[in-house]
Motif scaffolding. Sequence first.
Motif, PDB file in Angstrom:
ATOM      1  N   UNK A  45     -49.739  29.262 -16.473  1.00 43.69           N
ATOM      2  CA  UNK A  45     -50.628  29.966 -15.955  1.00 43.69           C
ATOM      3  C   UNK A  45     -50.450  31.401 -15.517  1.00 43.69           C
ATOM      4  N   UNK A  46     -51.289  32.354 -15.826  1.00 48.29           N
ATOM      5  CA  UNK A  46     -50.767  33.758 -15.581  1.00 48.29           C
ATOM      6  C   UNK A  46     -50.840  34.027 -14.138  1.00 48.29           C
ATOM      7  N   UNK A  64     -47.832  37.413 -21.101  1.00 52.01           N
ATOM      8  CA  UNK A  64     -46.328  37.558 -21.550  1.00 52.01           C
ATOM      9  C   UNK A  64     -45.330  37.867 -20.482  1.00 52.01           C
ATOM     10  N   UNK A  65     -45.751  38.625 -19.463  1.00 50.89           N
ATOM     11  CA  UNK A  65     -44.615  39.103 -18.606  1.00 50.89           C
ATOM     12  C   UNK A  65     -44.661  37.652 -17.511  1.00 50.89           C
ATOM     13  N   UNK A  66     -45.676  37.100 -17.305  1.00 51.65           N
ATOM     14  CA  UNK A  66     -45.669  35.806 -16.528  1.00 51.65           C
ATOM     15  C   UNK A  66     -44.874  34.824 -17.064  1.00 51.65           C
ATOM     16  N   UNK A 126     -54.968  37.925 -16.947  1.00 52.63           N
ATOM     17  CA  UNK A 126     -55.245  37.195 -17.961  1.00 52.63           C
ATOM     18  C   UNK A 126     -55.134  37.998 -19.174  1.00 52.63           C
ATOM     19  N   UNK A 127     -54.739  39.321 -19.072  1.00 55.50           N
ATOM     20  CA  UNK A 127     -54.275  40.123 -20.297  1.00 55.50           C
ATOM     21  C   UNK A 127     -53.131  39.475 -21.044  1.00 55.50           C
TER      22      UNK A 127
END
Length: 124
Positions: free
Chosen positions: A64-65, A76-78, A70-71
């Motif tokens: 889940x972001x 990726x960072x999340x 949602x980019x």
Amino acid sequence: MVRMYNVLVANLKYVFVDLIGDFLYWPIWWYTQGLWHMARFSYMQLEKMWYAQALGIWFKSMFTPMFGDRSILGRAISFGVRIVVLVWKSIWFILWSVLVAALFLVWILAPVAIVYMVVINIKK
């Protein structure tokens, strides 16, 4: 005379039933009810640590972001942050599990070790 008899009977009952009986019943209790209580205590400790670390929530929200971003970069960072946090929390949970397991093992082996030490010291 009757009062003296009652005191004598009460004291003999205390010595033979309570003191000697408890001493002889102790190993049975230790490896039956005591072991069951220790197993429940260990399980509860692990369950409390699981909830305290919120590992189930971290596993569920893995993809889940964060912050609704949602980019691709946000996802990726999340994912990276959640991996780091999940690894850190998992390490703490594993360390706690090892500590609880060691305590459970001490519970099982303590009477055997005590008897062994007494026998060794009596022979000297």
